[in-house]
Design a protein around this motif. Structure first.
Motif, short mmCIF file in Angstrom:
data_model
loop_
_atom_site.label_atom_id
_atom_site.label_comp_id
_atom_site.label_asym_id
_atom_site.label_seq_id
_atom_site.Cartn_x
_atom_site.Cartn_y
_atom_site.Cartn_z
N UNK B 43 0.82 -1.21 0.00
CA UNK B 43 0.00 0.00 0.00
C UNK B 43 0.86 1.26 0.00
N UNK B 44 0.42 2.25 -0.75
CA UNK B 44 1.10 3.53 -0.78
C UNK B 44 2.26 3.60 -1.75
N UNK B 444 8.00 5.59 -3.57
CA UNK B 444 6.84 6.18 -2.88
C UNK B 444 7.12 7.68 -2.80
N UNK B 445 6.36 8.44 -3.54
CA UNK B 445 6.63 9.87 -3.58
C UNK B 445 8.01 10.10 -4.16
N UNK B 447 10.72 9.25 -2.54
CA UNK B 447 11.66 8.31 -1.95
C UNK B 447 11.77 7.06 -2.80
N UNK B 451 11.22 2.55 1.39
CA UNK B 451 10.07 1.81 1.89
C UNK B 451 10.37 0.33 1.70
N UNK B 455 8.31 -1.33 6.79
CA UNK B 455 7.37 -0.22 6.58
C UNK B 455 6.07 -0.74 5.96
N UNK B 459 2.32 -0.73 7.44
CA UNK B 459 1.18 -0.11 6.73
C UNK B 459 0.00 -1.07 6.62
N UNK B 460 0.32 -2.33 6.30
CA UNK B 460 -0.78 -3.30 6.18
C UNK B 460 -1.50 -3.45 7.51
N UNK B 463 -3.42 -0.31 8.33
CA UNK B 463 -4.51 -0.10 7.39
C UNK B 463 -5.69 -1.02 7.62
#
Lengths: 557, 557
Positions: B43-44, B444-445, B447, B451, B455, B459-460, B463
């Motif tokens: 994710x992300x 990611x963005x 970066x 990640x 990380x 997130x998982x 989330x």
């Protein structure tokens, strides 16, 4: 004047979460009580259940529920029973034998006990004083599926839930065309009907068409034959059993849902397996691999399912070896392609031969009728109005184009209510009544309904961008900016990101200074917190293009 | 003795993220440099790029990159250029005209400038001292796709990236069968070839087959005709333009990727549109709806795409009205069904007529060849070894069964390396060499690579279950359990959950007491923190069956 009201409280435009109220005067009868499946916008949610606010309001006003009828044994039609029944007064529940059996199991899983009356096909039974219901056999991907004619003061409504017209059903129980055409001849005001597969022109293949593909898939298998399928698909299981018998293989059932459903179906004589053919899963080491046919749950590649655990070598009794063959007798449910194909890919990586419908199309057939079968139903029932259900919004729209219009219906003869709309029939004419603001209730663990919009939107934000917690001590009424504590998860790997932490502390310091300077006294904790949330977020985005959730905590000491 | 090494650093079993190193002695040449798309377990993450650790290590050892060849203009073959080129020394890059144009745009988007040499079809060019490359036309869903013969000291390798054999291509540029069969006659050691669509038996339909369906879809449209498609699909766009001309509609391009690609393709004479037919998107209000054909990006229903913004009434220049028609000239990418069909459903809800391949199958044709086209390539090239690529693991396995075996190849003649395996040819015999631990880098963005596993797993967890932060003040070396601060997001709606907060505080108090009692002195902050994480989690799970992330912060004052 009174009206007949049809209220889909599971919502229209949902394939799942089926629940329809038929209301006349003070009486309400209900078709089905199904769960829905969460979308990707609902992380962490287990299932969705229909919004029964309307039902409760009517009960408070003195209306009563006079009974519930279950159309067939799929979870999107019966799975919400254990959640919803305890919230309502008791009433009679009617179902066909296998549907009743499956529903009893579902209820027992949730600790709910209710009697279910098994009705007789082709015999009318009264529900309350206004409704008379007649159920009769229809074909679908679970045995004992029924369609219904409901006599109401406004006329007959044909409740045509999920179906296909299977002319060679495995149990030889054809749709009851005699009854259907008799009902059609007597006159039907409106037919609610399954439109899910309207996009496919033509006629879905018979369930029997799977036999040949399954049979071929069992040839030359040196090790275990392992097949996965929808656990309620008793006819598919029957075919597997029949083929296993030909190949002298014992059958083993693995997976809670498969084991449970097989047991009920055998008890009710809906599934026939010679007792000596069945091997308990705990005894498989007593047999040679080549003697076994394993029917296992997990046909969608679901994480935690028996099949997926076996694939990754984590199943207590089943090991999958290179000589085994694995057969997916099911398609991926739309949207679920990734876990489904992940399972297949992993088997391929392990050198196991896998067969699945993308390479052997006949390994699966849909349980829903295509446009032609829907036209056939219209031809038989000849209702004045058509009311497509069981599909998403595009299916209901296409139903008008591909079924209604082609069969000579005008636009005003096809009822397509929006999600939440109530349909009313008065004087034989339909209209849209009140609009309900339906909020499907989300079940997460043991909590029902406490996960709402804001919790979900937080989860989505946390899950894609992570978060940063800033604890700022407040000593003797003053923020101690030299001792900010930064904790983060899901943002960047903090052990390697001292730079980022320093940036966060430094920036927070600056923001608080700015607030103090401009606040002219209004530098309340709340003000400071909000400034940090907003401005730190923006400044982080500038340098790294990510927007973690920012949680400033001011800790008064 | 030296060996030719083929190193897929984008990994095998990935459809996307294509990047292949051919290595001989101290020289490495590269085919493609593509991005991959994150799975739901990431994710992300915006995109994935190949792991170039191996390349860097070899460079450090004195090996050099002698050149890079781009096979065609799809992002999974060129999209990683702006990320990866800056990390490597400069080298020559070769491509066909449109591929070069698309690649230049990609690089410019990332602020990278490099020259690309456009090679001549059918003329051999040297790359370093060991490789001689010849590119020639092949058909695929983007113009100017090429296949390559690479002469190496070990023999000729046929690099057969994404293709179909389209016998009626829109630009009339057939695959160069003369060259292919000449190369085959001269002898090919190994053919790497696209196996993505091996599950479909038969021959994929020509891109021209879309014409009839598109033409029919433009009949009787009273409002705007709006079509969405893959933005790199110049031939599809050409057909839309040709049909629009017949219907006297102007064309309007909306969406950054579509506008950019159309501009490049027109400049390079790969797309022909009379200048007077093109209307700038900002001028559409000067035309009647019935005069417009709009080609718009967003064919996967991507959030934020021009189409999706228009559907939800959020596009600055395009409004979609009931009289308009919207045509999806694209399938859903597997796994992306939900946003794709959400877009269609929303249009249906708004009463807009939508056409899409599920109802009009010819509205889309795949760019990849079926099993029969793959067999045809084998028949023409007659390589000693086959090396399926561009598919997932199941496709590579099925390739052996459905193509290799059927064409008389033995199992040892079909090279199926695992993800990370290096394939070596020495004395004309392939073997598996070193195994690389490939870690695709996640973008990611801004970066790249920061990640990682932990990380993502945070997130998982965040989330799906949310989190609880417990701030415990420590005053004068003592935890102040009366003043615990509880902050939570994504768990339960806290404003309504005072009970839960009380439970958390109370339980934390108990846990700390337990630690103190049993610790016999070892009640360090770390010990307390870990106990809270573990035990509070377990106790919450017992009462609510949820497992939020628990973050105890001890705040020394």
């Amino acid at each position: 004047m009174s009206a007949l009201r049809i209220i889909p409280i599971g919502g229209m435009g949902n394939v799942t979460q089926n629940m329809y109220i038929y209301e006349y005067e003070d009486e309400m009868m209900i078709f089905d009580c199904g769960i829905g499946f969460p979308t990707s916008a609902m992380p962490g949610v287990d299932v969705m259940i229909p919004d029964i606010t309307y039902l409760k309001e009517q009960l408070e006003r003195g209306r009563q529920i006079v009974g519930m009828v279950l159309t067939h044994g799929h979870d999107d039609h019966i799975g919400a029973l254990p959640y919803i029944l305890p919230e309502l007064p008791e009433f009679s529940i009617y179902a066909s034998p296998l549907t009743a059996g499956f529903a009893q199991n579902r209820m027992a899983d949730g600790g709910v006990e209710r009697e279910i009356t098994v009705f007789k096909d082709g015999e009318k039974f009264k529900i309350g004083q206004y409704f008379e219901v007649e159920g009769f056999p229809m074909t679908h991907s679970v045995p004992d599926t029924r369609h219904f004619a409901v006599s109401t003061p406004e006329g007959v409504i044909y409740h045509g839930s999920d179906f296909k017209i299977d002319l060679q059903p495995v149990d030889h129980v054809l749709p009851d065309f005699d009854t259907i055409s008799r009902i059609g001849k007597e006159g039907v005001l409106c037919m609610l009907m399954d439109c899910l597969r309207v996009e496919r022109e033509g006629w879905s293949k018979s369930e029997s068409a799977v036999y040949g593909a399954l049979e071929e898939s069992m040839i030359d298998v040196k090790g275990k034959y392992i097949v996965t399928l929808m656990s309620s698909h008793i006819h598919r299981i029957q075919q597997v059993v029949n083929i296993a018998a030909k190949f002298d293989r014992k059958v083993v059932f693995i997976g809670r849902s498969v084991e449970q459903n097989v047991e009920v179906a055998r008890q009710l004589n809906k599934l026939f397996i010679p007792a000596e053919m069945v091997v308990n899963k705990r005894d498989i080491q007593n047999y040679k691999d080549s003697e076994l046919c394993i029917v296992i749950a997990g046909s969608q590649g679901q994480e935690g399912s028996s099949l997926v655990r076996a694939i990754y070598g984590e199943h207590p009794v089943l090991q999958i070896k290179k000589q085994d063959r694995v057969v997916f007798s099911s398609d991926a449910i739309p949207g679920n392609e990734l876990p489904y194909f992940d399972a297949i890919d992993e088997l391929c990586r392990n050198g196991v031969r896998v067969l699945y419908p993308d390479v052997v199309p006949d390994l699966h057939q849909s349980g829903h009728g295509g446009a032609m079968e829907q036209q056939m139903m219209v031809a038989l029932v000849k209702p004045k109005y058509l009311f497509p259900m069981g599909g998403q919004d595009r299916h209901r729209e296409k139903f008008f184009e591909l079924v209604g219009q082609k069969m000579g219906y005008q636009e005003n003869q096809v009822v397509i209510p929006a999600h939440g709309d109530i349909v009313e029939f008065e004087g034989g004419i339909p209209r849209l009544g009140e609009h309900l603001n339906l909020q499907p209730r989300l079940v997460d663990g043991l909590g029902v309904g406490d996960v709402g919009r804001s919790v979900l939107s937080d989860r989505r934000a946390l899950g894609t961008e992570g978060m940063i917690v800033l604890v700022i001590p407040k000593v003797a009424g003053r923020l101690d900016l030299e001792n900010i504590n930064v904790v983060s998860r899901g943002f960047v790997f903090m052990k390697e990101a001292q730079e980022v932490v320093d940036f966060i502390k430094q920036t927070t310091h600056e923001i608080v200074d700015e607030v103090r300077k401009n606040a002219k006294g209004d530098d309340s904790d709340e003000e400071v917190r909000r400034a940090i949330e907003r401005r730190l977020g923006r400044r982080l985005y500038k340098i790294i293009r990510r927007e973690p959730m920012i949680l400033p905590v001011i800790m008064e000491v």
